[in-house]
Motif scaffolding. Sequence first.
Motif, PDB file in Angstrom:
ATOM      1  N   PHE A 285      46.869  43.013  34.185  1.00 30.10           N
ATOM      2  CA  PHE A 285      47.161  41.578  34.204  1.00 30.10           C
ATOM      3  C   PHE A 285      48.203  41.246  33.137  1.00 30.10           C
ATOM      4  CE2 PHE A 285      42.770  41.808  35.834  1.00 30.10           C
ATOM      5  CZ  PHE A 285      42.914  41.100  37.026  1.00 30.10           C
ATOM      6  N   SER A 287      49.885  38.202  33.401  1.00 31.67           N
ATOM      7  CA  SER A 287      50.004  36.761  33.372  1.00 31.67           C
ATOM      8  C   SER A 287      49.120  36.157  32.292  1.00 31.67           C
ATOM      9  CB  SER A 287      49.606  36.192  34.727  1.00 31.67           C
ATOM     10  OG  SER A 287      49.367  34.809  34.613  1.00 31.67           O
ATOM     11  N   MET A 288      49.698  35.255  31.497  1.00 28.08           N
ATOM     12  CA  MET A 288      48.918  34.542  30.485  1.00 28.08           C
ATOM     13  C   MET A 288      47.955  33.557  31.135  1.00 28.08           C
ATOM     14  SD  MET A 288      49.249  35.488  27.451  1.00 28.08           S
ATOM     15  CE  MET A 288      50.203  36.899  26.921  1.00 28.08           C
ATOM     16  N   THR A 290      45.798  34.443  33.240  1.00 27.53           N
ATOM     17  CA  THR A 290      44.626  35.218  33.655  1.00 27.53           C
ATOM     18  C   THR A 290      43.371  34.708  32.962  1.00 27.53           C
ATOM     19  OG1 THR A 290      46.029  37.162  33.910  1.00 27.53           O
ATOM     20  CG2 THR A 290      43.658  37.547  33.770  1.00 27.53           C
ATOM     21  N   PHE A 292      39.784  35.732  31.701  1.00 30.48           N
ATOM     22  CA  PHE A 292      38.984  36.919  31.401  1.00 30.48           C
ATOM     23  C   PHE A 292      37.702  36.930  32.232  1.00 30.48           C
ATOM     24  CE2 PHE A 292      35.832  39.360  29.178  1.00 30.48           C
ATOM     25  CZ  PHE A 292      36.529  40.485  28.776  1.00 30.48           C
ATOM     26  N   ALA A 295      38.192  37.657  35.973  1.00 36.55           N
ATOM     27  CA  ALA A 295      38.449  39.076  36.231  1.00 36.55           C
ATOM     28  C   ALA A 295      37.149  39.878  36.145  1.00 36.55           C
ATOM     29  CB  ALA A 295      39.484  39.604  35.235  1.00 36.55           C
TER      30      ALA A 295
END
Lengths: 348, 348
Positions: A285, A287-288, A290, A292, A295
């Motif tokens: 990942f 992309s900022m 994302t 946590f 995911a």
Amino acid sequence: MSRGNGSAIGLHRVLEPAGVLPQAAWRLDASPQLYDDEVRLRVERLNLDAASFRQLREAHNGDGDAVRREVLEIIATRGKMHNPVTGSGGMLVGVVEEVGAGSTLGLAVGERVATLVSLTLTPLVITDELARWDGTDEQVPASGHAILFGRSIAAVLPPDLPVPLSLAVLDVCGAPALTSRVVRGYSQPRVLVIGAAGKSGALALAAAREAGASSLVGLVPSPEEATRLSAAELADDVVLADARDPVAVAQAVGAPADVTIVCVDVPGCEGGAILATAPGGTVVFFSMATSFAAAALGAEGVAADVTMLVGNGYAPGHADMALGLVRSRPGVRRLFEQRLDLELSVSS
Amino acid sequence: MSRGNGSAIGLHRVLEPAGVLPQAAWRLDASPQLYDDEVRLRVERLNLDAASFRQLREAHNGDGDAVRREVLEIIATRGKMHNPVTGSGGMLVGVVEEVGAGSTLGLAVGERVATLVSLTLTPLVITDELARWDGTDEQVPASGHAILFGRSIAAVLPPDLPVPLSLAVLDVCGAPALTSRVVRGYSQPRVLVIGAAGKSGALALAAAREAGASSLVGLVPSPEEATRLSAAELADDVVLADARDPVAVAQAVGAPADVTIVCVDVPGCEGGAILATAPGGTVVFFSMATSFAAAALGAEGVAADVTMLVGNGYAPGHADMALGLVRSRPGVRRLFEQRLDLELSVSS
């Protein structure tokens, strides 16, 4: 007289609160005298982070002069350009002015460099009141000085590439380095890049090819991007899907990927990346945006045995590798130049 | 009459909005008739996620009857126990009632199992109005049924361990599985576990030892936890520091770790984990309080060449591995039992 080495990560420049890392600090000591392992730059230009500049512009209703005054105020107060609202900074371009006797960064006086650590942790003093900046653009002509610590990162700007192109490449140079490392961990893997026509996506595709990918899929959201990506000849297959729609992503990709690289800067892309990745595969990942938790819970929710990496922006040699890909792969350079043109036309 | 297989991840049970994953869905079809690859459980108990239960209790000022009615309302409306405010669910315990002809989960009618996928994606019907629950505890005696998809995960509760102990172990069983895999990627590594006296921390220590760690450091926040962890004999060194203070963590740990496992459920632990990890090392974040951006930018800010993993709660064989560690390592079991006692005394 020598001051000795500082802390390699800049703890000695933290004024308040005591004991935190420079990025977490409210205020840094930006005085020009160097510790032995430091480097001082003569600042030429600040590139404000997009989120930071947008906040400042909106807070002042587009009044460029007010934006300029607030940026000066932030830097004078904090000893760094660290927007207290967004928490973000940007990067800067400058010329090496003095190199401490103990510096291991490999820089020489007179070299023009870009900092690859955030402005949120870079001691900075401005001396020209930003008089050449009208406050309406995130590119800020500036005079003053900045300090690099023992372990800071700066890249010498290459003489053979335009400065705006080099800066755009350096801004995302962590992506190809980590992509290469992950792809090399598999034998002839199938690699999927989500958001493949963007800057980090194009570099990730090129890095995956060099690292031995057997099959490269580039996923994009629109026919226009598909056309651009196909013309760049970086992917074996170009597929269309909304990256936020897990089922659509998995269907568009078909055979699952061994390595999936997420380069789309919108929230909600975790599920599609996980679903499109084979058991034993890896998702990176970048992309900022994302989440946590999305995911972690997303993989658990579908019993997906995938390794998920937080895209670290740093790896040794990352800047040289990314600049090398721009030189060797015309398709990468073309995608970058198209993006830069787009940005110029949007901001003008 | 056979309905054929469903989607392995439950897409066929999504009623609205159409096309999303079950976890993202507002409403699931929880009807009892099975698709061929599904399994139906007779529900015995729901374990509400702690965040969800806290929100419900606070929203109703501790009125247990009102909490009970809202849980019933959520399940009736959504076809799953998915708290719309916190977005979280929990897990459940039940007995296998019917196994579809095409199920590959390996379950047999009559087995008592715990679901290892979240309640936020598990079709659920309650038939007893939760009459045996007073709404003041996250353990909810319940009757009804729940559906497992083709790729759901459930673990048979072992006959040799108390059910509350097994549930506590299964709740964090992803941690030892991933720890083991990462540690095996290094030769005789030094391993640091942050939050080592907790449930996932204790299992991570035990798993790291079995996977060949040469040196095990357990970091805890208080002298009380240090005493408990030392008595459990799971770590070679027990050190004290506030996990949110990067400099204190790095100093307490001393020689940097090759593998760092973060098991502390408070925000702000990314920097310390990164600083305490050697170049080329790996940090695994198991805490749901982890900030993706803080990890990514934190590593970049100190030029840390570390691999950072999102702690995936699933890996093949994770439940058996965790239960095995509880049986083979008395120190792990003791720490779990102490934690369970603490939770009972806090909630009573």
